[in-house]
Design an enzyme around this catalytic site. Structure first.
Site, PDB file in Angstrom:
ATOM      1  N   ASP A 102      -4.534   1.609   1.940  1.00 29.60           N
ATOM      2  CA  ASP A 102      -4.933   2.517   1.003  1.00 29.60           C
ATOM      3  C   ASP A 102      -3.164   2.689   0.115  1.00 29.60           C
ATOM      4  O   ASP A 102      -2.277   2.312   0.884  1.00 29.60           O
ATOM      5  CB  ASP A 102      -5.334   3.972   1.062  1.00 29.60           C
ATOM      6  CG  ASP A 102      -5.317   4.960  -0.086  1.00 29.60           C
ATOM      7  OD1 ASP A 102      -6.075   4.205  -1.104  1.00 29.60           O
ATOM      8  OD2 ASP A 102      -4.854   5.919  -0.006  1.00 29.60           O
ATOM      9  N   SER A 103      -3.204   3.199  -1.021  1.00 30.26           N
ATOM     10  CA  SER A 103      -2.113   3.399  -1.900  1.00 30.26           C
ATOM     11  C   SER A 103      -1.414   4.444  -1.086  1.00 30.26           C
ATOM     12  O   SER A 103       0.073   4.389  -1.222  1.00 30.26           O
ATOM     13  CB  SER A 103      -2.101   3.730  -3.155  1.00 30.26           C
ATOM     14  OG  SER A 103      -2.857   4.960  -3.104  1.00 30.26           O
ATOM     15  N   CYS A 107     -12.539   8.161  -5.500  1.00 29.19           N
ATOM     16  CA  CYS A 107     -11.044   8.138  -5.040  1.00 29.19           C
ATOM     17  C   CYS A 107     -10.902   8.635  -3.838  1.00 29.19           C
ATOM     18  O   CYS A 107     -11.370   9.641  -3.445  1.00 29.19           O
ATOM     19  CB  CYS A 107     -10.047   8.926  -5.914  1.00 29.19           C
ATOM     20  SG  CYS A 107      -8.536   8.683  -5.482  1.00 29.19           S
ATOM     21  N   CYS A 138      -9.399   2.201  -0.604  1.00 27.95           N
ATOM     22  CA  CYS A 138      -8.854   2.591  -1.993  1.00 27.95           C
ATOM     23  C   CYS A 138      -9.703   2.089  -3.086  1.00 27.95           C
ATOM     24  O   CYS A 138     -10.290   0.825  -3.212  1.00 27.95           O
ATOM     25  CB  CYS A 138      -7.463   1.801  -2.276  1.00 27.95           C
ATOM     26  SG  CYS A 138      -6.758   2.180  -3.607  1.00 27.95           S
ATOM     27  N   GLU A 195      -1.172  13.477  -3.121  1.00 26.88           N
ATOM     28  CA  GLU A 195      -0.207  12.479  -2.435  1.00 26.88           C
ATOM     29  C   GLU A 195       1.176  13.334  -2.323  1.00 26.88           C
ATOM     30  O   GLU A 195       1.986  13.452  -1.200  1.00 26.88           O
ATOM     31  CB  GLU A 195       0.007  11.297  -3.162  1.00 26.88           C
ATOM     32  CG  GLU A 195       0.844  10.350  -2.519  1.00 26.88           C
ATOM     33  CD  GLU A 195      -0.105   9.666  -1.259  1.00 26.88           C
ATOM     34  OE1 GLU A 195       0.456   9.251  -0.438  1.00 26.88           O
ATOM     35  OE2 GLU A 195      -1.290   9.460  -1.394  1.00 26.88           O
TER      36      GLU A 195
HETATM   37  N1  DGL Z   1      -6.860   6.590  -3.049  1.00 27.89           N
HETATM   38  C1  DGL Z   1      -6.996   5.542  -4.047  1.00 27.89           C
HETATM   39  C2  DGL Z   1      -8.416   5.387  -4.607  1.00 27.89           C
HETATM   40  O1  DGL Z   1      -9.238   5.401  -4.002  1.00 27.89           O
HETATM   41  C3  DGL Z   1      -5.820   5.253  -4.710  1.00 27.89           C
HETATM   42  C4  DGL Z   1      -5.169   6.523  -5.620  1.00 27.89           C
HETATM   43  C5  DGL Z   1      -4.000   5.890  -6.255  1.00 27.89           C
HETATM   44  O2  DGL Z   1      -3.246   5.479  -5.686  1.00 27.89           O
HETATM   45  O3  DGL Z   1      -3.879   6.222  -7.602  1.00 27.89           O
HETATM   46  O4  DGL Z   1      -8.619   5.020  -5.773  1.00 27.89           O
END
Ligand code: DGL
Length: 301
Positions: free
Chosen positions: A15-16, A189, A78, A157
């Site tokens: 994930d990010s 998300c 993600c 975050e």
């Molecule tokens: N958790 C990620 C997602 O499901 C990314 C959120 C992000 O980095 O903007 O999209």
């Protein structure tokens, strides 16, 4: 080090940032004997405001890093990466790759009675149209209403404290959707289930909240069971009559961005119910040349 029994290789989770914990948590609950290696790209989070080209590039770098850990499967935990990078990842991988879009879409299509489904996610996810495509493939008659919520994942975050800031961001986002028609809302998300209680308070009890992390963990269990890829003899107990836990490894691409690393550690410990966590820094070649993302906002119906 190569594993002698190939089923005992770990599952990679990418994930990010800390959103993938909402996939890891239910995965570990359902399949405790599976080993896992987690990568959070803290140096380049958030992905949601990035171009699809950047997200594809970062996702492939994440896959290559996790592939060095001899993984047997990769979970793209993600939505932003799942919605734009799957073709790149599948062409690169020599193992199974799971996205988080299709399990959540399936669960929503199965449960919606009004056939009106709301989707919220990052700008990258909403702009990609990936949920709409997946949902319409499942049922062409579904009505789908989507809005991006660019502020929310970065707030989670950064570990912004208190509920009130989240309530106002979530209210503003949902105000762009016809909530009187929608009976099912996809939290598109993987960060969002970390503030699920706030969503519940804002939406009330009538709206079913679909957690893409939970849906994905269930889909993976089923897929690995069907392909015979589960860890060998997952029910075998030790001398104390316990199923031995798989190993857990955590990597982040930077330990230095603001307090992200501390938030990651606290959230991981709280969400996974563990007392301490060792987090290592991942070396990824392209990191140095990546610049910060530019924020935007979208509503689609
Ligand atoms: N958790 C990620 C997602 O499901 C990314 C959120 C992000 O980095 O903007 O999209």
């Amino acid at each position: 080090m190569p594993h002698i029994n190939r089923n005992n290789r770990p599952i990679g989770i990418f994930d990010s940032g800390l959103g993938g914990l909402t996939v890891l948590g239910p995965l570990v609950d359902n399949l405790p004997a599976e080993s896992t290696v987690y990568l959070g790209d803290l140096a380049r989070t958030p992905y949601g405001a990035r171009t699809s080209g950047e997200i594809r590039e970062f996702a492939v770098e994440g896959l290559r890093f996790l592939a060095q850990h001899d993984i047997k499967a990769l979970i793209v935990a993600c939505n932003s990466a799942s919605s734009v990078a799957m073709a790149d990842l599948l062409s690169e991988a020599s193992f199974q790759v799971f996205d988080v879009i299709s399990p959540g879409a399936k669960m929503a299509a199965l449960h919606s009675k009004s056939r009106s489904i709301g989707v919220i996610g990052t700008t990258a996810t909403i702009n990609s149209g990936a949920y709409e495509l997946e949902l319409k493939t499942l049922d062409i008659n579904l009505r789908i209403f989507q809005a991006d919520c660019p502020q929310l994942a970065p707030m989670i975050e950064k570990g912004i404290p208190g509920a009130s800031a989240y309530v106002s961001v979530i209210r503003d986002c949902l105000a762009r959707l016809p909530m009187q028609e929608i009976d099912t809302l996809i939290l598109g998300c993987t960060h969002y289930p970390l503030v699920r209680n706030i969503f519940r308070a804002v939406c009330g009890e009538e709206v079913r909240l679909i957690d893409s992390g939970l849906a994905t963990a269930e889909a993976i269990e089923e897929a690995l069971r069907e392909s015979g890829g589960l860890v060998e003899d997952p029910q075998k107990t030790d001398l104390n009559n316990r199923v031995p836990e798989g190993s857990r490894e955590y990597y982040v691409t930077s330990t230095k961005v603001m307090n992200h690393m501390e938030v990651f550690r606290d959230m991981a410990q709280e969400f996974l119910g563990v007392e301490s966590l060792s987090i290592k820094e991942a070396e990824i070649a392209g990191l140095a040349s990546s610049s910060a993302p530019k924020p935007t906002s979208t509503t689609k119906t």
